[in-house]
Motif scaffolding. Structure first.
Motif, short mmCIF file in Angstrom:
data_model
loop_
_atom_site.label_atom_id
_atom_site.label_comp_id
_atom_site.label_asym_id
_atom_site.label_seq_id
_atom_site.Cartn_x
_atom_site.Cartn_y
_atom_site.Cartn_z
N ILE A 227 0.94 -1.31 -0.15
CA ILE A 227 0.00 -0.35 -0.26
C ILE A 227 0.81 1.02 -0.21
CG2 ILE A 227 -0.10 -0.04 2.97
CD1 ILE A 227 -3.09 1.03 2.38
N ALA B 25 0.04 4.34 1.02
CA ALA B 25 -0.50 5.67 1.53
C ALA B 25 -0.46 6.96 2.03
CB ALA B 25 -0.99 4.39 3.15
N THR C 112 -0.07 10.34 6.35
CA THR C 112 -0.91 10.15 7.98
C THR C 112 -1.54 10.97 9.69
OG1 THR C 112 1.33 9.80 9.40
CG2 THR C 112 1.06 7.31 8.30
N LEU D 165 -5.77 3.03 5.25
CA LEU D 165 -4.27 2.46 6.04
C LEU D 165 -5.52 1.42 6.81
CD1 LEU D 165 -2.01 0.99 5.88
CD2 LEU D 165 -1.10 3.06 7.77
N TYR E 15 -7.21 -1.52 5.80
CA TYR E 15 -5.99 -2.46 4.56
C TYR E 15 -5.76 -3.63 5.44
CZ TYR E 15 -1.42 -3.67 2.93
OH TYR E 15 -0.11 -4.30 3.27
N ARG E 16 -4.87 -3.14 7.04
CA ARG E 16 -4.85 -3.83 7.65
C ARG E 16 -5.53 -5.07 7.97
NH1 ARG E 16 -0.14 -1.54 8.83
NH2 ARG E 16 1.37 0.24 9.21
N VAL F 109 4.21 -1.56 3.22
CA VAL F 109 3.82 -0.49 3.92
C VAL F 109 4.83 1.19 3.28
CG1 VAL F 109 1.98 0.71 5.70
CG2 VAL F 109 2.52 -1.60 5.17
N SER G 268 -3.60 4.75 -2.60
CA SER G 268 -5.05 5.65 -1.75
C SER G 268 -5.29 6.14 -2.53
CB SER G 268 -4.07 5.85 0.07
OG SER G 268 -4.02 5.40 0.45
#
Length: 350
Positions: free
Chosen positions: A196, A198, A201, A210, A213-214, A229, A259
């Motif tokens: 990913i 992403a 944050t 994210l 996804y996890r 990641v 993303s």
């Protein structure tokens, strides 16, 4: 002259004029009674009228300024306008449907890439005094929100960058569920090495995608390799940079989830530069479903954000607040949808 050398007040100087409330207090009557007298209305007893008129003659009357009326406009604020992506145009289209119905003008602004309004731009906003403000992927400081509240200018956040306070109405998309659905799609195709790229944050939407996804990887019992990641900005160039690094790993991913669609387009470029093909060698997933997603070859599998509906919902909330109405709910989350096209397939060898 007085002994101190200062001049004494002139006997002809008049005291400062009084407001309606001050006149009412001196005359021991209601404010509405004083208002009737100063506006020439007849339904006041003669003695009361004469008492009020004596006070006005002695002290004067100061008319209070009426609060400035709000312009019949809705101000739609973006952190930046990128016409090529289609993101802004989808939201503008939704907002315009609502403002046109209510005969309000639509004013567009941008913050030159900033997520928070700068002081100079904010002063201009206060001067324009719109009926409402819709901030898209941007927002205001607590002090700015307080100034808008005092001026009775309602604010609605669309696609908020952070966790909005309960006092500020907001409209968002199901970013967590979208990230979950996107990753599940890749898992169902048989992918296990899923990377990913992403977004930042500090942005709510990026963190939620994210986390989705996890969650999908965890539910499938597939460990997440930390090397797969990658944090990035939501820009095309970062998609290229991070995908090139991922594809250079000794055990590269068979699928990469960008993303947002801009990152996914950059991933396409990286795949091509390494002599690989989408989806034969690498599956690519995006998020947004902006117009260019249909133009690339192969067309991009992505998660659709209901951007037009988000714009309509935000505008409806802003108009309701401008009309003094309360909202049934302050926070609205609209559903996302997986759009399967040609950029995802089972990994090679399956």
């Amino acid at each position: 002259m007085t002994a101190s050398g200062e001049s004494s007040p002139s006997s002809t100087e008049r005291p400062a004029p009084l407001t309606i409330a001050e006149i009412a207090a001196r005359a021991s009557v209601s404010v509405s009674t004083v208002s009737k007298v100063v506006n020439g209305r007849a339904e006041v007893a003669l003695g009361t009228r004469e008492a009020i008129e004596r006070i006005i003659e002695e002290h004067g009357y100061r008319r209070q300024r009426k609060p400035a009326s709000r312009a019949a406009t809705i101000e739609l604020v973006f952190h930046e306008l990128e016409p090529a992506s289609g993101y802004a145009m989808e939201i503008i289209s939704g907002v315009e449907q609502v403002t046109r119905r209510h005969r309000l003008s639509l004013v567009l602004s941008q913050l030159q890439g900033r997520q928070v309004a700068d002081p100079a731009w904010f002063e201009g906003l206060l001067h324009r005094r719109p009926s409402g403000v819709i901030a898209v992927f941007s927002g205001f400081t607590a002090a700015q929100l307080e100034q808008l509240r005092k001026r009775e200018i309602p604010v609605v956040l669309v696609d908020p960058t952070g966790e909005p306070s309960h006092e500020v109405p907001s409209v968002g998309a199901g970013n967590w569920s979208g990230g979950l659905t996107a990753t599940r799609h890749l898992l169902e195709l048989g992918h296990r090495r899923i990377a990913i790229v992403a977004g930042p944050t500090h942005l709510l939407s990026a963190r939620a995608r994210l986390d989705g996804y996890r969650a999908a990887m965890d539910q499938a019992g597939v460990p997440v390799d930390p090397r797969l990641v990658r944090g990035a900005s939501f820009v095309f160039e970062d998609g290229i940079e991070h995908a090139l690094a991922l594809l250079a790993l000794p055990d590269p991913p068979t699928a990469i989830f960008g993303s947002n669609d801009g990152l996914a387009m950059g991933i396409y470029q990286a795949v091509a530069r390494t002599g690989l093909r989408v989806p034969d060698d690498v599956s690519v997933m995006g998020f947004d479903d902006l117009t260019p997603a249909q133009w690339v070859n192969p067309p991009l599998t992505t998660v659709r954000q209901p951007l037009r509906d988000m714009g309509m919902a935000g505008a409806s909330m802003a108009v309701s607040l401008a009309m003094g109405e309360s909202l049934p709910q302050n926070r609205l989350i609209l559903s996302t949808e997986l759009v399967v096209r040609g950029s995802t397939a089972a990994p090679a060898g399956r």
